[in-house]
Each structure stands twice: as C-alpha cells, then as structure tokens.
Design a protein around this motif. Structure first.
Motif, PDB file in Angstrom:
ATOM      1  N   ARG A 165       0.833  -1.209   0.000  1.00 56.91           N
ATOM      2  CA  ARG A 165       0.000   0.000   0.000  1.00 56.91           C
ATOM      3  C   ARG A 165       0.867   1.258   0.000  1.00 56.91           C
ATOM      4  N   MET A 166       1.903   1.279   0.818  1.00 53.58           N
ATOM      5  CA  MET A 166       2.774   2.450   0.893  1.00 53.58           C
ATOM      6  C   MET A 166       3.484   2.685  -0.431  1.00 53.58           C
ATOM      7  N   LYS A 167       3.881   1.613  -1.110  1.00 47.22           N
ATOM      8  CA  LYS A 167       4.609   1.748  -2.362  1.00 47.22           C
ATOM      9  C   LYS A 167       3.686   2.207  -3.490  1.00 47.22           C
ATOM     10  N   ASN A 168       2.500   1.609  -3.565  1.00 47.07           N
ATOM     11  CA  ASN A 168       1.591   1.922  -4.662  1.00 47.07           C
ATOM     12  C   ASN A 168       0.950   3.302  -4.536  1.00 47.07           C
ATOM     13  N   ASP A 169       0.536   3.656  -3.320  1.00 46.02           N
ATOM     14  CA  ASP A 169      -0.214   4.902  -3.132  1.00 46.02           C
ATOM     15  C   ASP A 169       0.672   6.120  -2.907  1.00 46.02           C
ATOM     16  N   PHE A 170       1.788   5.929  -2.191  1.00 44.20           N
ATOM     17  CA  PHE A 170       2.603   7.078  -1.806  1.00 44.20           C
ATOM     18  C   PHE A 170       4.026   7.025  -2.347  1.00 44.20           C
ATOM     19  N   GLY A 171       4.367   5.927  -3.012  1.00 40.44           N
ATOM     20  CA  GLY A 171       5.723   5.799  -3.534  1.00 40.44           C
ATOM     21  C   GLY A 171       6.768   5.765  -2.453  1.00 40.44           C
ATOM     22  N   VAL A 172       6.409   5.225  -1.292  1.00 36.29           N
ATOM     23  CA  VAL A 172       7.303   5.203  -0.131  1.00 36.29           C
ATOM     24  C   VAL A 172       7.650   3.763   0.213  1.00 36.29           C
ATOM     25  N   ASN A 173       8.927   3.515   0.463  1.00 30.60           N
ATOM     26  CA  ASN A 173       9.365   2.209   0.943  1.00 30.60           C
ATOM     27  C   ASN A 173       9.084   2.120   2.433  1.00 30.60           C
ATOM     28  N   VAL A 174       8.351   1.113   2.841  1.00 31.88           N
ATOM     29  CA  VAL A 174       7.952   0.999   4.240  1.00 31.88           C
ATOM     30  C   VAL A 174       9.155   0.859   5.170  1.00 31.88           C
ATOM     31  N   ASP A 175      10.293   0.416   4.635  1.00 30.33           N
ATOM     32  CA  ASP A 175      11.500   0.312   5.461  1.00 30.33           C
ATOM     33  C   ASP A 175      12.108   1.688   5.762  1.00 30.33           C
ATOM     34  N   ASP A 176      11.624   2.716   5.049  1.00 32.58           N
ATOM     35  CA  ASP A 176      12.160   4.063   5.229  1.00 32.58           C
ATOM     36  C   ASP A 176      11.258   4.946   6.086  1.00 32.58           C
ATOM     37  N   ILE A 177      10.309   4.338   6.794  1.00 30.50           N
ATOM     38  CA  ILE A 177       9.431   5.112   7.672  1.00 30.50           C
ATOM     39  C   ILE A 177       9.465   4.529   9.085  1.00 30.50           C
ATOM     40  N   THR A 178       9.051   5.358  10.032  1.00 29.08           N
ATOM     41  CA  THR A 178       8.838   4.917  11.413  1.00 29.08           C
ATOM     42  C   THR A 178       7.353   5.079  11.707  1.00 29.08           C
ATOM     43  N   TYR A 179       6.714   4.069  12.274  1.00 27.01           N
ATOM     44  CA  TYR A 179       5.262   4.136  12.422  1.00 27.01           C
ATOM     45  C   TYR A 179       4.789   3.435  13.688  1.00 27.01           C
ATOM     46  N   ILE A 180       3.583   3.821  14.090  1.00 23.02           N
ATOM     47  CA  ILE A 180       2.817   3.055  15.078  1.00 23.02           C
ATOM     48  C   ILE A 180       1.534   2.636  14.378  1.00 23.02           C
ATOM     49  N   ILE A 181       0.974   1.505  14.771  1.00 25.24           N
ATOM     50  CA  ILE A 181      -0.138   0.953  13.994  1.00 25.24           C
ATOM     51  C   ILE A 181      -1.137   0.236  14.894  1.00 25.24           C
ATOM     52  N   ALA A 182      -2.416   0.473  14.600  1.00 24.06           N
ATOM     53  CA  ALA A 182      -3.505  -0.280  15.229  1.00 24.06           C
ATOM     54  C   ALA A 182      -4.066  -1.219  14.174  1.00 24.06           C
ATOM     55  N   GLU A 183      -3.680  -2.490  14.237  1.00 20.95           N
ATOM     56  CA  GLU A 183      -4.170  -3.487  13.271  1.00 20.95           C
ATOM     57  C   GLU A 183      -5.178  -4.388  13.975  1.00 20.95           C
TER      58      GLU A 183
END
Length: 350
Positions: A165-183
């Motif tokens: 999702r991050m790659k397709n929608d925002f062109g961002v590699n998920v390994d290059d972000i810091t996040y918190i997530i409610a899954e």
C-alpha cells in the motif's frame, strides 16, 4: 509534488499556530479583566496546550494511513529529526492530544454553564477544585499515550502488510518510515486474519473517551444555550454589559468546539473506527493537513469574539503613533449607548 505541498502546508499552519497562540497567551495574561476569575486560567491552559501541540507537530510532522483493517501514524526517516525509537514516543505524545483537547473543551462547557447559572457563588472551580478539573485532560492524555506505546507497536507482519500500500499509493518504501499501527485483524502463523483482543480493547477505550467527552459537550452546551436565553431575556436582572460579555464568551466557545470537530475530531474518529469493520478509506493522507490547521484556527475565536483580546490585538498591531493614550475600559458599553458610565456594571465570572 503532493508530498511537498503537504509538508509546506503543515509547516506554515503550525508556524502560524505558534504565533497566534503565543499572542493569545500574552493577551490572556495582560488584558483579561480581573473579574474573569478562574476562566482566565482555563483559557490560558488551552492556549498553552495548543502551543505545545504546535511545537511538537512541527518537530514530528506525522502522516496518517487508514488501510483495510489498520490505522497507522508514520513519519519518514529522511525528514525525522530524531532516531526511530524517539519518534515513536513523539508520535504517541502527539496522538494523545486528541483526547487532551476533547476533554478540555468539555471542561470549558462545564465551567461556562456553572458561571452562567451560579456566578461567583459556585466555588468548585477555585483552589484545589480547579486543580482537579485541570487533571482530567492529563489523565486521558497519559491513558492514550500508554495505549500507543504498549499496544500499537509495529512488528514484521505489520511492515509486510503495509509494504504494498505504501509503495503503490505514496511511492514510499515501508522500510524508510517509522510508524505506530492499530491493526484490528492481524495475520496469524497460518495466514488467517483473526481479531486482536488488545487492539479492539484500545478501540473500545477510544470510543468510551470520545463519546464521554462528546456527551458532556452536548449536554452542557444545550444547558449553556438555555442559560444564555435567560441572560439576554428582557426584564431579567442582568446588565447590558453582562449580556454582552456572556454572549462573547459563549460564541467563542461554540466556535472553539465546531472548528476541531470538523477538521480534527470527526475525520480522526472515522479513520480510526472504520478499520474495526475492515473498511478501507482513502482520504487519510489529507487529514494530516487539516489537523495541522486546528491549533491555528482554534486561537481565532478568542481573538475575534472576546472584546478585551480583540482590542488588545488591534492595539498590538497598530503603529506606535496610532496608539491612543486613552485607557481601555473592559466590557464598557460601546459609543452611542444611552447608558452613562455611572450605570456600567462589573461582571463576575469566578
């Protein structure tokens, strides 16, 4: 290009917020009528909190993602000021302001109602009682901060879940972000998605605190409106100056509630709740911009509706040779009134 515009909009909005809330804090400290009592401190509390939120927002500049069964707050490592472990704490701190401001607005309405109904005779917003009222927002703030730090920590499964999702929608590699997530429906070892007890527990926690704050705001908002109709009713034992002041304060508070409800509370509520039902939303990326506008717009009702602060701001913006030497009389009747200065009344809010 969109990412650049979003970053610029966030920075500009937060810088304006810092400026406006600094001015408002100064005006509350120096231009408030001495008879405003405890309400002056509640307003200052709100203004300083918005100032802290703006500074923290300028440091973190978080973005949002509501995807399938998850809600995530993230920052790019390339723009992060601190290391990922520190950014996780800062993101948790800034998320908790949602409940801090919601509960503080509820406290505002409780005070306004009792100030209208009982005036100076209501003592439960003074001394140690005022301190207890001030503790409500920090308690909810700590509650949600711990919730983010203990429940919403990322893992490898989350990273892989977000990667496409991050790659397709925002062109961002998920390994290059810091996040918190409610899954809400993580995948188990067998590749089957099952409900997460602790995430749903956090969702219920979110709902309870949000709905409780909303109920208090609505109930005491209607009560304030009823008391206001009694204040402005002809023949009631209220001076014209008292009616003007109460109207100013009530209008400012109404707009201070409507603004965050439209640009922050409602969008965030939808973005967080819909993943509980596995509903995918696509506007999360834009909500981060509207949230950054909140503290800047929140200062405007007090600056524009409350005459003390409006006149103080006007004098502050005037050139030195344009500033009149005539002292300002708070809450006096405007020029053209038939009342003389001898009939002007002093308003007690504490």
């Amino acid at each position: 290009m969109l990412e650049l515009l979003k970053d610029i909009a966030q920075c500009v909005a937060l810088c304006i917020s810092i400026a406006l809330n600094s001015i408002l804090t100064y005006l509350i400290m120096t231009k408030s009528n001495s008879k405003m009592g405890s309400y002056k401190y509640i307003m200052m509390y709100m203004s300083l909190s918005a100032l802290c939120y703006s500074v923290l927002g300028l440091i973190v500049r978080p973005d949002l993602l509501s995807y399938s069964s998850c809600f995530s707050v993230y920052v790019k490592n390339s723009t992060a000021i601190f290391k990922p472990v520190v950014m996780i704490y800062l993101m948790s701190f800034i998320c908790a302001f949602y409940f801090f401001f919601a509960s503080l607005i509820a406290v505002h309405f409780v005070y306004r109602y009792n100030a209208l109904k009982y005036g100076p005779n209501w003592t439960y917003f003074k001394g140690k009682f005022l301190f207890c009222w001030f503790l409500i927002s920090p308690i909810l703030y700590v509650n949600w901060t711990l919730n983010c730090l203990l429940v919403f920590q990322p893992n490898e499964n989350n990273t892989e879940f977000l990667r496409k999702r991050m790659k397709n929608d925002f062109g961002v590699n998920v390994d290059d972000i810091t996040y918190i997530i409610a899954e809400f429906y993580p995948m188990d070892r067998n590749g089957i998605r099952t409900p997460s007890f602790w995430t749903f527990f956090s969702g219920i926690n979110f709902l309870v605190m949000t709905v409780a704050s909303l109920i208090v705001i609505l109930v005491f908002g209607f009560k304030c409106y009823y008391e206001m109709t009694r204040v402005v009713m002809p023949g009631r034992n209220y001076s014209i100056t008292q009616k003007l002041l109460q109207t100013q304060l009530f209008r400012a508070l109404v707009f201070q509630t409507l603004i965050p409800s439209v640009i922050m509370y409602l969008p965030l509520f939808v973005l967080f709740i819909f993943p509980m039902f596995n509903i995918d939303l696509g506007f999360a990326h834009y909500v981060s911009i509207s949230i950054s506008l909140y503290p800047a717009l929140d200062a405007l009702p007090n600056l524009l509706f409350i005459r003390d602060y409006r006149d103080g701001l006007s004098n502050f913006l005037k050139k030195p040779h344009e500033t009149t030497l005539k002292s300002f009389e708070p809450y006096s009747i405007r020029r053209g009134s038939r009342l003389t200065s001898a009939t002007r009344s002093t308003v007690h809010l504490s």
